[in-house]
Design an enzyme around this catalytic site. Structure first.
Site, PDB file in Angstrom:
ATOM      1  N   GLY A 125     -30.965  36.588  50.273  1.00  0.00           N
ATOM      2  CA  GLY A 125     -29.959  36.176  50.654  1.00  0.00           C
ATOM      3  C   GLY A 125     -30.142  35.192  51.858  1.00  0.00           C
ATOM      4  O   GLY A 125     -29.233  34.893  52.749  1.00  0.00           O
TER       5      GLY A 125
ATOM      6  N   ARG B 242     -31.850  42.338  39.781  1.00  0.00           N
ATOM      7  CA  ARG B 242     -30.791  43.275  39.772  1.00  0.00           C
ATOM      8  C   ARG B 242     -29.740  42.243  39.216  1.00  0.00           C
ATOM      9  O   ARG B 242     -29.821  41.209  38.760  1.00  0.00           O
ATOM     10  CB  ARG B 242     -30.417  43.298  41.377  1.00  0.00           C
ATOM     11  CG  ARG B 242     -30.307  42.080  41.891  1.00  0.00           C
ATOM     12  CD  ARG B 242     -30.110  42.027  43.567  1.00  0.00           C
ATOM     13  NE  ARG B 242     -30.438  40.910  44.323  1.00  0.00           N
ATOM     14  CZ  ARG B 242     -29.874  39.716  44.330  1.00  0.00           C
ATOM     15  NH1 ARG B 242     -28.898  39.586  43.611  1.00  0.00           N
ATOM     16  NH2 ARG B 242     -30.378  38.829  45.132  1.00  0.00           N
TER      17      ARG B 242
HETATM   18  P1  ADP Z   1     -30.112  35.014  46.185  1.00  0.00           P
HETATM   19  O1  ADP Z   1     -29.473  34.301  47.401  1.00  0.00           O
HETATM   20  O2  ADP Z   1     -31.309  35.721  46.236  1.00  0.00           O
HETATM   21  O3  ADP Z   1     -30.000  34.559  44.616  1.00  0.00           O
HETATM   22  P2  ADP Z   1     -27.469  36.360  46.195  1.00  0.00           P
HETATM   23  O4  ADP Z   1     -26.971  34.994  46.271  1.00  0.00           O
HETATM   24  O5  ADP Z   1     -27.256  36.793  44.599  1.00  0.00           O
HETATM   25  O6  ADP Z   1     -29.124  36.298  45.942  1.00  0.00           O
HETATM   26  O7  ADP Z   1     -27.033  37.508  47.037  1.00  0.00           O
HETATM   27  C1  ADP Z   1     -27.883  37.256  48.345  1.00  0.00           C
HETATM   28  C2  ADP Z   1     -28.095  38.696  48.741  1.00  0.00           C
HETATM   29  O8  ADP Z   1     -27.119  38.794  49.802  1.00  0.00           O
HETATM   30  C3  ADP Z   1     -27.880  39.663  48.124  1.00  0.00           C
HETATM   31  O9  ADP Z   1     -29.126  40.148  47.752  1.00  0.00           O
HETATM   32  C4  ADP Z   1     -27.358  40.898  48.979  1.00  0.00           C
HETATM   33  O10 ADP Z   1     -28.275  41.286  49.722  1.00  0.00           O
HETATM   34  C5  ADP Z   1     -26.623  39.805  49.891  1.00  0.00           C
HETATM   35  N1  ADP Z   1     -25.138  39.864  49.747  1.00  0.00           N
HETATM   36  C6  ADP Z   1     -24.460  38.819  49.284  1.00  0.00           C
HETATM   37  N2  ADP Z   1     -23.165  39.304  49.222  1.00  0.00           N
HETATM   38  C7  ADP Z   1     -22.973  40.482  49.558  1.00  0.00           C
HETATM   39  C8  ADP Z   1     -21.930  41.711  49.290  1.00  0.00           C
HETATM   40  N3  ADP Z   1     -20.750  41.154  49.115  1.00  0.00           N
HETATM   41  N4  ADP Z   1     -22.172  42.628  49.635  1.00  0.00           N
HETATM   42  C9  ADP Z   1     -23.626  43.266  49.864  1.00  0.00           C
HETATM   43  N5  ADP Z   1     -24.557  42.460  49.709  1.00  0.00           N
HETATM   44  C10 ADP Z   1     -24.594  41.259  49.679  1.00  0.00           C
HETATM   45  P1  ADP Z   2     -33.963  34.304  48.720  1.00  0.00           P
HETATM   46  O1  ADP Z   2     -34.476  35.451  48.549  1.00  0.00           O
HETATM   47  O2  ADP Z   2     -33.436  34.344  50.312  1.00  0.00           O
HETATM   48  O3  ADP Z   2     -32.963  34.107  47.784  1.00  0.00           O
HETATM   49  P2  ADP Z   2     -35.295  32.183  47.583  1.00  0.00           P
HETATM   50  O4  ADP Z   2     -36.968  31.944  47.768  1.00  0.00           O
HETATM   51  O5  ADP Z   2     -34.651  32.519  46.594  1.00  0.00           O
HETATM   52  O6  ADP Z   2     -35.066  33.001  48.737  1.00  0.00           O
HETATM   53  O7  ADP Z   2     -34.861  30.580  48.334  1.00  0.00           O
HETATM   54  C1  ADP Z   2     -33.401  30.473  48.703  1.00  0.00           C
HETATM   55  C2  ADP Z   2     -33.045  29.053  48.390  1.00  0.00           C
HETATM   56  O8  ADP Z   2     -33.780  28.324  49.662  1.00  0.00           O
HETATM   57  C3  ADP Z   2     -33.493  28.252  47.272  1.00  0.00           C
HETATM   58  O9  ADP Z   2     -32.218  28.153  46.555  1.00  0.00           O
HETATM   59  C4  ADP Z   2     -33.555  27.109  47.880  1.00  0.00           C
HETATM   60  O10 ADP Z   2     -32.196  26.345  48.260  1.00  0.00           O
HETATM   61  C5  ADP Z   2     -34.242  26.946  48.927  1.00  0.00           C
HETATM   62  N1  ADP Z   2     -35.748  27.073  48.888  1.00  0.00           N
HETATM   63  C6  ADP Z   2     -36.567  28.143  48.815  1.00  0.00           C
HETATM   64  N2  ADP Z   2     -37.834  27.913  48.717  1.00  0.00           N
HETATM   65  C7  ADP Z   2     -37.807  26.337  48.793  1.00  0.00           C
HETATM   66  C8  ADP Z   2     -38.909  25.532  49.015  1.00  0.00           C
HETATM   67  N3  ADP Z   2     -40.233  25.562  48.851  1.00  0.00           N
HETATM   68  N4  ADP Z   2     -38.634  24.261  49.299  1.00  0.00           N
HETATM   69  C9  ADP Z   2     -37.237  23.758  49.697  1.00  0.00           C
HETATM   70  N5  ADP Z   2     -36.246  24.715  49.467  1.00  0.00           N
HETATM   71  C10 ADP Z   2     -36.546  25.930  49.105  1.00  0.00           C
END
Ligand code: ADP
Ligand code: ADP
Ligand code: MG
Length: 664
Positions: free
Chosen positions: A167, A295
Site C-alpha cells: 500500500g 491475495r
Molecule cells: P498494492 O498497492 O500492493 O498493489 P493494493 O493497492 O491492492 O495493493 O492495496 C494496497 C494495500 O492497502 C492493501 O494491501 C491493504 O493493505 C491496504 N488497503 C487498501 N484499501 C483497503 C481497505 N479498504 N481496507 C483494508 N485495507 C486496505
Molecule cells: P507496495 O507493496 O507498497 O505496493 P510496490 O513495490 O508494489 O510497493 O511499489 C508500489 C509503487 O511504487 C509502484 O507501483 C511504483 O509506482 C512505485 N515503485 C516501486 N518501485 C519502484 C522503483 N524501483 N522505481 C520507481 N518507482 C517504483
C-alpha cells in the site's frame, strides 16, 4: 486426486468494501457468511449484510482485525469451515494462513509457503530473479548495516522500501545523500509501525515507469493461468487511484511476455488461488518484477469486467479443491474496464486522509459500485480511508472513461473531503485520454481545481429550503417560519462559501406559486434570474433556472447546507453562519497545529532550539501514515505543547516557533 471440501459457512476476516464484495458472491453461491467487526464498525453495512456477525474487539486493528486467536475462536463458534482474508490486515500473513489450516479450516487464498516466499519483498526478489524474471537493480541483501553503503553504490534517485511493505507505506524516494540517513530512519519507523518489521531494501528509482500488473490464478491440480494485465499507473503516494485493463502500453507480444513471466513466477512457488504479479514497465518496453501480492487485489473488478469471471467465486471454488474453471486459451479480453477509487482524502492538502461523518453517499448511474459505506457512515481514523470503488466497462478505453466521468459527476458525497472532483479532472485531462500515463502523471500534470460558480447551487439551495418550509407549513400551519408570505418583499438567504458570501434574494411571483425572481450577489457581481420550481421532494429539487432545467440534491446538517448538481458534477458546502469561531484566531503566531487526529511518534526539536524554516519539529502518525510537522519560519522553539506518544485532535496546538526578530 485432490479431495473436494465443500464450503458451507465462510467467515470474512476483513471489513468494509471488500467484506461486502465477498459476501455478495458467497450468498450467490448459497454459502452462509460470518462477519467480524470492531467497535468502530458496529453500524457499517457489511455487518448487517452477513448472515451472522460477531464483535471482535476495540477499534484499533491490533486489537480486532489482526487478532488471529480471536478470529479462530469466532470461526469455531459460528461453525465456519473457511476463512477469506480479503486484502490488507491478515491477507498476506503466512502465520494466519497456517493457523487457519491447523484449525481444520480452509484458507481462501494461497498456501502459507507461497505467502512466505513472496511476503517479504527482499526474499521474493531473490526467488524470482533465480527463476529468470527481471528485477529492479538494487540491494536486497540481509545485512541492514550495509544500507547506506549500498545506497551510495546504487546512486540517486533511489527508493527505500519496507521489505514487508504494502500500500505504498514505508516507501521513500531519496534524491541526495544528505537525505539518506533521515529517510532510512523514517522508513524503518513507518515500516515497524505498519508491519511490525523494519527491514528495508534499496532500489534504483526507475524514472517515469508504468505500473502494469498481471492477475494470476493457480489451482491444486497444477494449473496456472494469467488473466491479462491491469495498468495502475495513476498513483499518488505510490498508491493506485485509477486502474484499467487493457493497458495502452501493451501489444500482443508484450502482453504474452509479461503474462509468461508472471506464470513463471507463480510456478516457481507452486502458486494456488488468486494473486498478482506487479511489474514496472519502462518506456522502452523493458519490465521489472516488483512484488507478488498473494491475495485478491483491490482492483480485481477491472479484470472481472474484461474477462467475465467472478474472481471471488473462482477463489472459493479453487479453495474447495476444484480445478480452475477455464484454461489459458479460454481467457477473454472483452472491451475495456476502468476502476476509480474514492478516498476520504483532501487532494488540495497532499491527499491527507480525512475522517468524519459521511452525510450523503448517492450514486445515480447504473454501474458497478463496490462500496463499504452509506449515508451516515462514520469514517474513522483507524482504517484505510478508501470509501468505495466505481467500475465502468465499455467497448473501448474512451467509452469506459466517459462513463466513469459521468458516474463521478453524478456521485454525491457530502460531509467529508474526498477525491471525487480530482478524479474527474484526471480523467478529463487530454494526456490521460491519449493514454500518456506513467506513475508520475500526477506530479507532471497537477490537475488543480478551478473554483466553480456557485450561483445555480445557491439558488437551488435557497429555493429547496423555501419548499421545505412551505411543505411543513402546509402540514402544520401553526409552525412559525422564517418565510414571509409577502410577494412584494424579497426573502433573503446568505450562504458563506469558503471566505466569500453568496446572497440570494428571491421574490415570489404572486400569481404562480412555482415562479421566483431571484437576485444573486457575489462580491461585486450581481445577477438576476427567473426561476421556476418544477418539483421538490426529499433531497431533490428540479427547477428551470433562466432557460436551463437543472436538478440538485440538497442536504442540511447543522448550519451547513450541502448542494450537489449531478448534471454539472459539482458540489458546494454552504454555511449559513460560520459555525465555529475562527479556530486559527486562537493559535499563537508561529504555532503549528495537528493536520489531523493522530499520535505524536517522535519529537525532533526541543524548547529553546534554533530551527530553520521547513525543519522537522515532530513526526505524527495517523491513518497508518507518518506526517511531519515543520517549522513555519526560522526562529526559536518557544513551546513544545505535546510529548511523544500523545494522542492529539485535529487542529490541536503542537508547537510554537518564534520567528527571528520577534521579541515576544
Ligand atoms: P498494492 O498497492 O500492493 O498493489 P493494493 O493497492 O491492492 O495493493 O492495496 C494496497 C494495500 O492497502 C492493501 O494491501 C491493504 O493493505 C491496504 N488497503 C487498501 N484499501 C483497503 C481497505 N479498504 N481496507 C483494508 N485495507 C486496505
Ligand atoms: P507496495 O507493496 O507498497 O505496493 P510496490 O513495490 O508494489 O510497493 O511499489 C508500489 C509503487 O511504487 C509502484 O507501483 C511504483 O509506482 C512505485 N515503485 C516501486 N518501485 C519502484 C522503483 N524501483 N522505481 C520507481 N518507482 C517504483
Ligand atoms: Mg505493490
Amino acid at each position: 486426486m485432490t479431495e473436494i471440501r465443500t464450503i458451507h459457512t465462510l467467515l470474512v476476516a476483513n471489513r468494509g468494501e471488500i467484506a461486502r464484495r465477498i459476501f455478495r458472491t458467497a450468498h450467490a453461491m448459497g454459502i452462509r457468511t460470518v462477519a467480524i467487526y470492531s467497535d468502530a464498525d458496529a453500524d457499517m453495512p457489511f455487518v448487517r449484510e452477513a448472515d451472522r456477525a460477531y464483535r471482535i474487539g476495540p477499534a484499533p486493528s491490533a486489537e480486532s482485525y489482526l487478532k488471529i486467536d480471536a478470529i479462530l475462536e469466532i470461526a469455531k463458534r459460528s461453525n465456519a469451515d473457511a476463512i477469506h482474508p480479503g486484502y490488507g490486515f491478515l491477507a498476506e500473513n503466512a502465520a494466519f494462513a497456517r493457523a487457519v489450516g491447523e484449525a481444520g479450516l480452509i484458507f481462501v487464498g494461497p498456501t502459507p509457503e507461497a505467502i512466505d516466499a513472496m511476503g517479504l519483498k527482499r526474499e521474493a526478489k531473490a526467488t524470482v530473479s533465480a527463476a529468470g524474471v527481471p528485477v529492479v537493480p538494487g540491494y536486497d541483501g540481509a545485512d541492514q548495516s550495509r544500507l547506506v553503503e549500498e545506497a551510495k553504490k546504487i546512486g540517486y534517485p533511489l527508493l527505500l522500501k519496507a521489505s514487508a511493505g504494502g500500500g505504498g507505506k514505508g516507501m521513500k524516494r531519496v534524491d541526495a545523500e544528505s537525505e539518506l540517513e533521515a529517510a532510512i530512519a523514517s522508513a524503518k519507523r513507518e515500516s515497524k509501525q505498519a508491519f511490525g518489521n523494519d527491514v528495508l531494501l534499496v532500489e534504483k528509482y526507475v524514472e517515469n515507469p508504468r505500473h502494469v500488473e498481471i492477475q494470476i490464478f493457480g489451482d491444486a491440480h497444477g494449473n496456472v493461468i494469467h488473466l491479462n494485465e491491469r495498468e495502475c499507473s495513476i498513483q499518488r503516494r505510490h498508491q493506485k487511484v485509477l486502474e484499467e485493463s487493457p493497458s495502452v502500453a501493451l501489444d500482443a507480444a508484450l502482453r504474452e511476455a509479461m503474462g509468461d513471466a508472471a506464470v513463471q513466477v507463480a510456478r516457481s512457488i507452486g502458486y494456488r488461488n488468486a494473486g498478482t504479479v506487479e511489474f514496472i514497465l519502462g518506456s522502452d518496453g523493458s519490465f521489472y518484477f516488483l512484488e507478488v501480492n498473494t491475495r485478491l487485489q483491490v482492483e480485481h473488478p477491472v479484470t472481472e469486467m474484461v474477462t467475465g469471471l467472478d474472481l471471488v467465486r473462482e477463489q472459493i471454488r479453487v479453495a474447495e479443491g476444484h480445478p480452475l474453471s477455464i484454461a489459458q486459451s479460454e481467457v477473454r479480453q472483452i472491451g475495456a474496464a476502468l476502476e476509480a477509487r474514492i478516498y476520504a482524502e483532501d487532494p488540495d492538502q497532499g491527499f491527507l486522509p480525512q475522517s468524519g461523518t459521511l452525510l450523503d453517499w448517492h450514486v445515480e448511474d447504473e454501474l458497478r459500485v463496490d462500496s463499504g459505506v452509506e449515508s451516515g457512515s462514520e469514517i474513522g481514523i483507524h482504517y484505510d480511508p478508501m470509501l468505495a470503488k466505481l467500475i465502468t466497462h465499455g467497448e473501448d478505453r474512451e467509452e469506459a472513461t466517459r462513463k466513469m466521468i459521468r458516474a463521478l459527476r453524478s456521485l454525491s458525497i457530502q460531509g467529508i473531503r474526498n477525491n471525487r472532483e480530482f478524479l474527474i479532472r484526471v480523467l478529463e485531462h487530454p494526456a490521460y485520454r491519449r493514454g500518456e500515463i506513467d506513475t508520475h502523471f500526477l506530479q507532471r500534470h497537477p490537475v488543480e481545481a478551478e473554483p466553480a460558480d456557485p450561483t445555480t447551487g445557491a439558488i437551488l439551495a435557497a429555493l429547496w429550503q423555501h419548499e421545505q418550509r412551505s411543505a411543513k407549513r402546509a402540514v402544520l400551519p401553526q409552525v412559525p417560519s422564517g418565510f414571509r408570505n409577502n410577494p412584494r418583499r424579497g426573502q433573503d438567504v446568505r450562504f458563506v462559501l469558503d471566505e466569500s458570501t453568496v446572497e440570494v434574494v428571491y421574490t415570489h411571483d404572486g400569481r404562480d406559486p412555482g415562479r421566483f425572481d431571484v437576485d444573486v450577489q457575489r462580491g461585486d457581481a450581481a445577477t438576476t434570474h427567473r426561476v421556476r420550481v418544477l418539483e421538490s421532494s426529499g433531497p431533490w429539487i428540479v427547477a428551470v433556472v433562466d432557460d436551463a432545467r437543472v436538478r440538485a440534491r440538497v442536504l442540511e446538517h447543522g448550519d451547513d447546507t450541502y448542494v450537489h448538481l449531478p448534471g454539472e458534477g459539482i458540489s458546494f458546502a454552504f454555511r449559513v453562519e460560520p459555525r465555529f469561531p475562527d479556530a486559527s484566531a486562537a493559535i499563537p503566531t508561529g504555532g503549528c497545529v495537528a493536520p489531523m487526529p493522530g499520535r505524536v511518534v517522535q519529537l525532533q526539536a526541543q524548547e529553546g532550539d534554533r530551527v530553520t524554516a521547513g525543519q522537522v519539529l515532530l513526526v505524527m502518525e495517523a491513518m497508518k501514515m507518518e506526517h511531519t510537522v515543520t517549522a513555519p519560519h526560522d526562529g526559536t522553539v518557544r513551546q513544545m505543547a505535546v510529548a511523544e506518544g500523545d494522542q492529539v485532535e485535529a487542529d490541536a496546538l503542537l508547537a510554537v516557533v518564534d520567528a527571528d526578530g520577534d521579541d515576544c
